[in-house]
Motif scaffolding. Structure first.
Motif, PDB file in Angstrom:
ATOM      1  N   VAL A   1     -43.538 -11.998-114.584  1.00  0.00           N
ATOM      2  CA  VAL A   1     -44.363 -11.336-116.299  1.00  0.00           C
ATOM      3  C   VAL A   1     -43.668  -9.552-116.496  1.00  0.00           C
ATOM      4  N   ASN A   2     -44.384  -9.385-117.649  1.00  0.00           N
ATOM      5  CA  ASN A   2     -44.175  -7.921-118.537  1.00  0.00           C
ATOM      6  C   ASN A   2     -45.349  -7.805-118.672  1.00  0.00           C
ATOM      7  N   LEU A   3     -46.312  -7.001-117.869  1.00  0.00           N
ATOM      8  CA  LEU A   3     -48.121  -7.325-118.321  1.00  0.00           C
ATOM      9  C   LEU A   3     -48.012  -5.969-119.126  1.00  0.00           C
TER      10      LEU A   3
ATOM     11  N   ASN B   1     -53.028 -10.014-122.078  1.00  0.00           N
ATOM     12  CA  ASN B   1     -51.972 -10.562-122.227  1.00  0.00           C
ATOM     13  C   ASN B   1     -52.412 -12.029-122.308  1.00  0.00           C
ATOM     14  N   ASP B   2     -51.580 -13.014-122.843  1.00  0.00           N
ATOM     15  CA  ASP B   2     -51.270 -14.442-123.524  1.00  0.00           C
ATOM     16  C   ASP B   2     -50.125 -14.868-122.485  1.00  0.00           C
ATOM     17  N   LEU B   3     -50.957 -15.143-121.009  1.00  0.00           N
ATOM     18  CA  LEU B   3     -49.206 -16.148-120.300  1.00  0.00           C
ATOM     19  C   LEU B   3     -50.291 -18.174-120.624  1.00  0.00           C
ATOM     20  N   ASP B   4     -49.143 -18.882-121.104  1.00  0.00           N
ATOM     21  CA  ASP B   4     -49.292 -20.417-121.158  1.00  0.00           C
ATOM     22  C   ASP B   4     -48.220 -20.339-120.236  1.00  0.00           C
ATOM     23  N   PHE B   5     -48.339 -21.355-118.853  1.00  0.00           N
ATOM     24  CA  PHE B   5     -47.532 -21.523-118.540  1.00  0.00           C
ATOM     25  C   PHE B   5     -47.363 -23.575-118.175  1.00  0.00           C
ATOM     26  N   SER B   6     -48.298 -23.760-119.200  1.00  0.00           N
ATOM     27  CA  SER B   6     -49.079 -25.481-119.015  1.00  0.00           C
ATOM     28  C   SER B   6     -47.740 -26.012-119.819  1.00  0.00           C
ATOM     29  N   THR B   7     -46.791 -25.869-120.546  1.00  0.00           N
ATOM     30  CA  THR B   7     -45.988 -26.479-121.225  1.00  0.00           C
ATOM     31  C   THR B   7     -44.835 -27.091-120.696  1.00  0.00           C
TER      32      THR B   7
ATOM     33  N   ASN C   1     -57.084  -1.539-111.478  1.00  0.00           N
ATOM     34  CA  ASN C   1     -56.491  -0.320-110.785  1.00  0.00           C
ATOM     35  C   ASN C   1     -54.902  -1.203-111.060  1.00  0.00           C
ATOM     36  N   LEU C   2     -54.921  -1.914-112.161  1.00  0.00           N
ATOM     37  CA  LEU C   2     -53.264  -2.247-112.134  1.00  0.00           C
ATOM     38  C   LEU C   2     -52.822  -1.696-113.739  1.00  0.00           C
ATOM     39  N   LEU C   3     -51.487  -0.845-113.398  1.00  0.00           N
ATOM     40  CA  LEU C   3     -51.134  -0.656-114.616  1.00  0.00           C
ATOM     41  C   LEU C   3     -50.299  -0.803-114.863  1.00  0.00           C
ATOM     42  N   PRO C   4     -49.942  -0.663-116.742  1.00  0.00           N
ATOM     43  CA  PRO C   4     -48.822  -1.958-117.810  1.00  0.00           C
ATOM     44  C   PRO C   4     -47.867  -1.744-116.528  1.00  0.00           C
ATOM     45  N   GLY C   5     -46.935  -3.251-116.815  1.00  0.00           N
ATOM     46  CA  GLY C   5     -44.797  -2.671-115.982  1.00  0.00           C
ATOM     47  C   GLY C   5     -44.732  -4.184-115.481  1.00  0.00           C
ATOM     48  N   SER C   6     -43.254  -4.287-115.162  1.00  0.00           N
ATOM     49  CA  SER C   6     -43.057  -5.298-114.701  1.00  0.00           C
ATOM     50  C   SER C   6     -43.188  -6.176-113.764  1.00  0.00           C
ATOM     51  N   TYR C   7     -44.016  -7.281-113.244  1.00  0.00           N
ATOM     52  CA  TYR C   7     -44.171  -7.233-112.062  1.00  0.00           C
ATOM     53  C   TYR C   7     -44.171  -9.454-111.254  1.00  0.00           C
ATOM     54  N   GLU C   8     -44.414  -9.496-109.992  1.00  0.00           N
ATOM     55  CA  GLU C   8     -43.734 -10.868-109.778  1.00  0.00           C
ATOM     56  C   GLU C   8     -45.835 -11.785-109.874  1.00  0.00           C
ATOM     57  N   LEU C   9     -46.627 -12.698-110.420  1.00  0.00           N
ATOM     58  CA  LEU C   9     -46.851 -12.834-110.631  1.00  0.00           C
ATOM     59  C   LEU C   9     -47.709 -14.192-109.901  1.00  0.00           C
TER      60      LEU C   9
ATOM     61  N   LEU D   1     -55.756   1.464-122.002  1.00  0.00           N
ATOM     62  CA  LEU D   1     -56.372   0.669-121.949  1.00  0.00           C
ATOM     63  C   LEU D   1     -56.046  -0.273-120.885  1.00  0.00           C
ATOM     64  N   PRO D   2     -57.148  -1.165-120.144  1.00  0.00           N
ATOM     65  CA  PRO D   2     -57.022  -2.193-118.742  1.00  0.00           C
ATOM     66  C   PRO D   2     -56.451  -3.322-119.177  1.00  0.00           C
ATOM     67  N   ILE D   3     -56.179  -3.878-118.312  1.00  0.00           N
ATOM     68  CA  ILE D   3     -55.151  -5.020-118.669  1.00  0.00           C
ATOM     69  C   ILE D   3     -56.077  -6.393-118.056  1.00  0.00           C
ATOM     70  N   THR D   4     -56.001  -7.228-119.336  1.00  0.00           N
ATOM     71  CA  THR D   4     -56.708  -8.308-119.373  1.00  0.00           C
ATOM     72  C   THR D   4     -55.562  -9.661-119.161  1.00  0.00           C
ATOM     73  N   LEU D   5     -55.964 -10.774-118.628  1.00  0.00           N
ATOM     74  CA  LEU D   5     -55.197 -11.718-118.717  1.00  0.00           C
ATOM     75  C   LEU D   5     -55.963 -12.703-119.272  1.00  0.00           C
ATOM     76  N   ASN D   6     -55.407 -13.550-120.588  1.00  0.00           N
ATOM     77  CA  ASN D   6     -55.434 -15.212-120.427  1.00  0.00           C
ATOM     78  C   ASN D   6     -54.483 -16.140-120.415  1.00  0.00           C
ATOM     79  N   LEU D   7     -55.011 -16.697-119.211  1.00  0.00           N
ATOM     80  CA  LEU D   7     -53.546 -18.043-118.715  1.00  0.00           C
ATOM     81  C   LEU D   7     -54.338 -18.957-118.757  1.00  0.00           C
ATOM     82  N   LYS D   8     -53.402 -19.940-119.189  1.00  0.00           N
ATOM     83  CA  LYS D   8     -53.419 -21.578-119.078  1.00  0.00           C
ATOM     84  C   LYS D   8     -52.323 -22.023-118.488  1.00  0.00           C
ATOM     85  N   ILE D   9     -53.193 -23.282-117.606  1.00  0.00           N
ATOM     86  CA  ILE D   9     -51.640 -24.089-116.421  1.00  0.00           C
ATOM     87  C   ILE D   9     -51.958 -25.154-116.324  1.00  0.00           C
TER      88      ILE D   9
END
Length: 375
Positions: free
Chosen positions: A299-301, A306-312, A277-285, A225-233
């Motif tokens: 991060v590990n995508l 993928n839900d990433l919340d860096f706002s807290t 075009n990004l495969l699942p894996g560990s990355y530096e975002l 499945l394609p990688i999708t990102l839900n991001l909050k900062i």
């Protein structure tokens, strides 16, 4: 004396007459001698020949080849020709006999092949208009042959006992291959024959074309499945006033060429961002909001959402108005240039006015750099 001189012509005439009468018997004798005519044997004549062309060659088994029957009449003019050729029917198959190109020969009374005994009979004669033929290497006919057995050497031999001149009464010399003289049809002027010798060879070995090995079709692996990102900062300054965080954000993957941009909404969120075009894996975002320093996150995508919340626990550092990766005098000059205005680019806290509060954030962040800025 004068009388004797006058009688001198009479004396000369009488003397001439006496000489003629004395020589007359000799003249008569010579004229009555028989004349000597040179015979044909004394004349420089050349007899006719029969030959095959080519006289030798390599014949490929099971492949048809044409052999030409050539004749030369020598010093004579000819009225007809008989060719008798013998061959090995276990080695050679005669496919066809065809007539040649001697225009004076218009009749071919014999043109046959005996495959059982291996004999070819080929005869041609002139028409009743009695126009002879003569010349060298005249094409009498063509034999199309096909080798059928690999026996090495094989031959086509003219049946020819020898010149008739050697023994005119030998019937065998009249029943073999003949070349009839035009002025004397009973005279066989064939003097010589040249037989054909051939090597039967196998066809050239062809390099077999390798049969391509069929490559098994691999079982299709289901694409992840394609990688999708839900991001909050959270953005420095906006958390104090709880004003809109809307702005562009650049997202990169460290040590790759991957980069994309997206828009933050008023709450500082990005929903359903597709990372193509990004495969699942560990990355530096690497995340850089416009006007703020860049921040790096491990991060590990996974495939899918993928839900990433860096706002807290983190706020992006404000003041990099020129997005150079460093907060310096250039950024401070933007504050001064827009002092006491509602310029959104310089209004760090979103209060609606650029003032000392915004300037104080620039001073507090002076000379700070973003993570991996400049890559």
């Amino acid at each position: 004396m004068k009388a004797n001189f006058k009688k001198l012509p009479i004396y000369l005439s009488l003397f001439t007459l006496l000489l003629f009468l004395a020589a007359l018997p000799i003249i008569v004798q010579e004229t009555q001698k028989p004349k000597t005519v040179p015979t044909r044997a004394e004349m420089p004549v050349v007899g006719g020949t029969l030959s095959l062309f080519p006289a030798s060659d390599r014949l490929t088994i099971n492949q048809e080849t044409d052999l030409q029957i050539l004749l030369s009449t020598g010093s004579y003019q000819a009225a007809g020709v008989d060719v008798r050729l013998n061959y090995d029917p276990n080695t050679i198959e005669v496919i066809s006999l065809s007539e040649g190109s001697i225009p004076e020969i218009t009749l071919y009374p014999a043109k046959s092949v005996d495959a059982a005994t291996g004999q070819i009979i080929f005869s041609g004669v002139i028409s009743t208009e009695a126009i002879p033929f003569s010349g060298d290497n005249l094409l009498l006919g063509t034999i199309r042959v096909k080798p059928i057995a690999l026996t090495g050497s094989t031959a086509l031999n003219f049946e020819f006992v020898g010149p008739l001149s050697a023994d005119p009464f030998d019937l065998d010399r009249r029943n073999d291959s003949n070349l009839a003289e035009f002025s004397n049809q009973l005279n066989d002027i064939l003097e010589q024959v040249s037989n054909g010798t051939y090597q039967v060879v196998p066809p050239p070995t062809s390099t077999p074309t390798p049969t391509p090995t069929s490559t098994p079709i691999p079982t299709a692996t289901p694409l992840p499945l394609p990688i999708t990102l839900n991001l909050k900062i959270e953005l420095e300054g906006r958390s104090l006033t709880d004003t809109s965080r809307a702005r562009l954000v650049t997202i990169k993957i460290f040590n790759t060429t991957f980069t994309t941009t997206a828009a933050l909404d008023d709450l500082g969120q990005i929903a359903g961002l597709l990372l193509d075009n990004l495969l699942p894996g560990s990355y530096e975002l690497l995340i850089k909001p416009d006007g703020y320093l860049q921040k790096q996150f491990a991060v590990n995508l996974v495939a899918g959402q993928n839900d990433l919340d860096f706002s807290t626990n983190f706020e992006f550092i404000a003041g990099d108005f020129d997005n150079s990766g460093e907060i310096n005098s250039i950024d401070y000059s933007v504050i001064i240039a827009n002092w006491n205005t509602a310029a959104a680019d310089a209004d760090i806290d979103g209060s609606g006015r650029v003032n000392s509060l915004d300037a104080s954030l620039i001073i507090a962040n002076w000379r700070l750099h973003g993570d991996q800025e400049g890559i």
